[in-house]
Each structure stands twice: as structure tokens, then as C-alpha cells.
Design an enzyme around this catalytic site. Sequence first.
Site, PDB file in Angstrom:
ATOM      1  N   GLY A  13      -5.376  -6.402  -0.368  1.00 60.89           N
ATOM      2  CA  GLY A  13      -4.926  -5.038  -0.058  1.00 60.89           C
ATOM      3  C   GLY A  13      -4.808  -4.187  -1.317  1.00 60.89           C
ATOM      4  O   GLY A  13      -5.078  -4.649  -2.427  1.00 60.89           O
ATOM      5  N   ARG A  14      -4.388  -2.930  -1.117  1.00 60.88           N
ATOM      6  CA  ARG A  14      -4.268  -1.997  -2.252  1.00 60.88           C
ATOM      7  C   ARG A  14      -3.287  -2.529  -3.298  1.00 60.88           C
ATOM      8  O   ARG A  14      -3.592  -2.577  -4.485  1.00 60.88           O
ATOM      9  CB  ARG A  14      -3.806  -0.621  -1.753  1.00 60.88           C
ATOM     10  CG  ARG A  14      -4.897   0.199  -1.111  1.00 60.88           C
ATOM     11  CD  ARG A  14      -4.301   1.447  -0.460  1.00 60.88           C
ATOM     12  NE  ARG A  14      -3.593   1.053   0.746  1.00 60.88           N
ATOM     13  CZ  ARG A  14      -4.072   1.201   1.982  1.00 60.88           C
ATOM     14  NH1 ARG A  14      -5.223   1.784   2.164  1.00 60.88           N
ATOM     15  NH2 ARG A  14      -3.403   0.780   3.032  1.00 60.88           N
ATOM     16  N   ASP A  36      -4.701 -13.983   2.142  1.00 57.55           N
ATOM     17  CA  ASP A  36      -4.802 -12.781   2.976  1.00 57.55           C
ATOM     18  C   ASP A  36      -5.122 -13.245   4.393  1.00 57.55           C
ATOM     19  O   ASP A  36      -5.058 -14.446   4.697  1.00 57.55           O
ATOM     20  CB  ASP A  36      -5.876 -11.818   2.425  1.00 57.55           C
ATOM     21  CG  ASP A  36      -5.558 -10.365   2.790  1.00 57.55           C
ATOM     22  OD1 ASP A  36      -5.821  -9.980   3.949  1.00 57.55           O
ATOM     23  OD2 ASP A  36      -5.027  -9.629   1.941  1.00 57.55           O
ATOM     24  N   THR A 102       7.186  -3.210   3.460  1.00 54.00           N
ATOM     25  CA  THR A 102       8.209  -2.372   4.113  1.00 54.00           C
ATOM     26  C   THR A 102       7.970  -2.353   5.625  1.00 54.00           C
ATOM     27  O   THR A 102       6.969  -2.879   6.102  1.00 54.00           O
ATOM     28  CB  THR A 102       8.173  -0.926   3.568  1.00 54.00           C
ATOM     29  OG1 THR A 102       6.871  -0.381   3.832  1.00 54.00           O
ATOM     30  CG2 THR A 102       8.452  -0.867   2.086  1.00 54.00           C
ATOM     31  N   HIS A 156       2.562  10.142   1.629  1.00 52.41           N
ATOM     32  CA  HIS A 156       1.772   8.950   1.319  1.00 52.41           C
ATOM     33  C   HIS A 156       0.355   9.098   1.881  1.00 52.41           C
ATOM     34  O   HIS A 156       0.091   9.969   2.707  1.00 52.41           O
ATOM     35  CB  HIS A 156       2.419   7.687   1.908  1.00 52.41           C
ATOM     36  CG  HIS A 156       3.583   7.176   1.114  1.00 52.41           C
ATOM     37  ND1 HIS A 156       4.861   7.668   1.274  1.00 52.41           N
ATOM     38  CD2 HIS A 156       3.657   6.239   0.129  1.00 52.41           C
ATOM     39  CE1 HIS A 156       5.675   7.040   0.424  1.00 52.41           C
ATOM     40  NE2 HIS A 156       4.967   6.169  -0.283  1.00 52.41           N
ATOM     41  N   LYS A 160      -1.054   4.466   5.450  1.00 57.54           N
ATOM     42  CA  LYS A 160       0.314   3.894   5.533  1.00 57.54           C
ATOM     43  C   LYS A 160       0.746   3.821   6.992  1.00 57.54           C
ATOM     44  O   LYS A 160       0.585   4.778   7.746  1.00 57.54           O
ATOM     45  CB  LYS A 160       1.299   4.733   4.709  1.00 57.54           C
ATOM     46  CG  LYS A 160       2.687   4.124   4.664  1.00 57.54           C
ATOM     47  CD  LYS A 160       3.518   4.683   3.533  1.00 57.54           C
ATOM     48  CE  LYS A 160       4.936   4.134   3.561  1.00 57.54           C
ATOM     49  NZ  LYS A 160       4.999   2.673   3.366  1.00 57.54           N
ATOM     50  N   THR A 167      11.100   3.669   0.801  1.00 62.76           N
ATOM     51  CA  THR A 167      11.778   4.306  -0.338  1.00 62.76           C
ATOM     52  C   THR A 167      12.616   5.493   0.127  1.00 62.76           C
ATOM     53  O   THR A 167      13.756   5.674  -0.315  1.00 62.76           O
ATOM     54  CB  THR A 167      10.733   4.784  -1.367  1.00 62.76           C
ATOM     55  OG1 THR A 167       9.952   3.661  -1.743  1.00 62.76           O
ATOM     56  CG2 THR A 167      11.385   5.395  -2.585  1.00 62.76           C
TER      57      THR A 167
END
Length: 267
Positions: A13-14, A36, A102, A156, A160, A167
Site C-alpha cells: 500500500g501507499r 499483504d 485507522t 485527504h 481514503k 487524526t
Amino acid sequence: MSTTRIAIVGASGRMGRAIIQSALASPSMQVAAAVDRWDAPDLGGDIASLVGSRSVGVALAHDLGSAIGTFDVAIDFSSPEATLSALEVCAKHGKGMVIGTTGFSGPQLERIRAAAKDIPICQSANFSIGVNVVLGLLEQAARCLSEYDVEIVEAHHRQKVDAPSGTALQMGEVIAKAVHRSLRDVAVYGREGTTGPRDGKTIGFATIRAGDIVGEHTVIFAGESERVEITHRASSRMNFAAGALRAATWVRERAPGLYSMTDVLAE
Ligand code: NAD
């Protein structure tokens, strides 16, 4: 200091790629394993190809359990489901974890808290040093400007999947706690139609999803005839990666417990 051997969960992933890149450039880190999804396009290939570097002899795999003897700490930036599978493996074998994922539900957070009785876990919605400094500033501003209206705006990239960002929620928690409120009671997550005048006790959230924005957060404290804005902008994922690697080295030496980036930075 001895080398910290890490396993990366969500490696293609990123964030996974940013961590590989950062770890390969650090003499005190060794990427020992990378996992992954079973259908990730790069499965079986050398992880160096994910970041365009020379071969490092570690293949992208699916099963964290089969790499258990190779690493000290697992760094997870994946999805809540993948985090919980990795958590099970790490808790069973006494390996520490750094959790950056998250979007957990209440019961999922409870499972992380329970596992932290057996292993050290550093969990943070944001591993950037700048954001963690901002959290301290917000606490101070909230106490001094307790009569001001508070609004949190975050932006973002279009991929996402959770909103508001972890955050933004953490910022809301810090502000609510500083003025003795519960975020659960005062958060407003969207406005539409005839909303009526603003209730002064609320904390409003606004979310932008667009393009390739790495992550931006602005907290507005608005009073009569003045406004204070505190903003953090991430311009690349490398600051999150650097913080997560620092947390991995830190958590490796810790007793079981649930820690945050604030604990890491406190030392
Ligand atoms: P991404 O979608 O680019 O990467 C997630 C990776 O996890 C993908 O490669 C995906 O295939 C893998 N994955 C998903 N489900 C899996 C499973 N069941 N088993 C194994 N692998 C699985 O997302 P990203 O932008 O890298 O972000 C990942 C997470 O990290 C998100 O929750 C994001 O909010 C969070 N994040 C946290 C911070 C922080 O500082 N804490 C910073 C950036 C992103």
C-alpha cells in the site's frame, strides 16, 4: 544500537511502500518480512520492486505467521480486518506492534486493548512528529479559548476509506478533554438543510476527499472579531514512515501495554 527487524503489514500500500523505502535507507532497521492480501499483484516478488530499489532478498508474502521467527516488531498500515489478523499472530508469539491503521470500530479497539495486556503496542492515528506537536498546541489553545467555536477541517486523497480521519478525531478528543466535554456528546459530523444556530458547545467536523492530498488538518477557534487557525499539512508520507520506524525501535524495548506516539516522543 542493535538493528530492529520489522515485518510490514500492508506492504504494497501507499504507507507500506513509504515504510519500505524509509527502512531500506536506515542502517538501524532491517525489513525482515512484508505481507499483504493474498491477491496483491506483487505477491511473491522481491519487495524492492515496490519502491524501485535493488533486490533485498525479501519476498512479499501473505502469511505473517510463517515469518514469525524473523522479526521483532510488526508495523501495520493496512485495514482494520488485516490489523486484527496480524494482532492475533503477534499476541500469540509475543511480538510488539506499531499500529497506524485507522477506522476501527469500538469492539475492534477493545480487541487491541485486550492484546496490549500481553504485548507492547504503539497505536497512533498519526505518526508525524508535527501532528503530535500540534496536539499539544491544541490542548493549550482549547483551554485558553474555551468560549470559542471549534471546527475541524480535514482533507485527504480520494482513496481514503474512513471519515473523518483518525487524526481529526484525535484532535477533537484532545480539545473536548481540555474543556471537560465528551467528544461523543459534542461532535457534529455534518450539516445539511435547516440546521438552526450553532450550539456553542459543539465541535464540528468537515471532510474533503480529493485528488492525491496526503493529509491536511486545520482547527479553527472562532470568537467575537477574531479567529485562530492551527494547520498541519503533510507533503509526503515519509514523515509518517519515519515516525512509525522510530516507534518500532521504541516499542521493541517496552513491557506489554498500549502506548501512543506521545509516549515515544516524550523520551
Ligand atoms: P492503502 O490502501 O494504500 O494500503 C493498504 C494496504 O493494506 C494495501 O496494500 C492492501 O492490499 C493491504 N490490505 C488490506 N486488507 C488486507 C488484508 N486483509 N490482508 C493483508 N493486507 C491487506 O492505504 P494507505 O494509504 O497505505 O493507508 C493504510 C492505513 O493507514 C489506513 O487506515 C490509513 O488511514 C492509515 N494511515 C495512518 C497514518 C498514521 O500516521 N497513523 C498515515 C497514513 C495512513
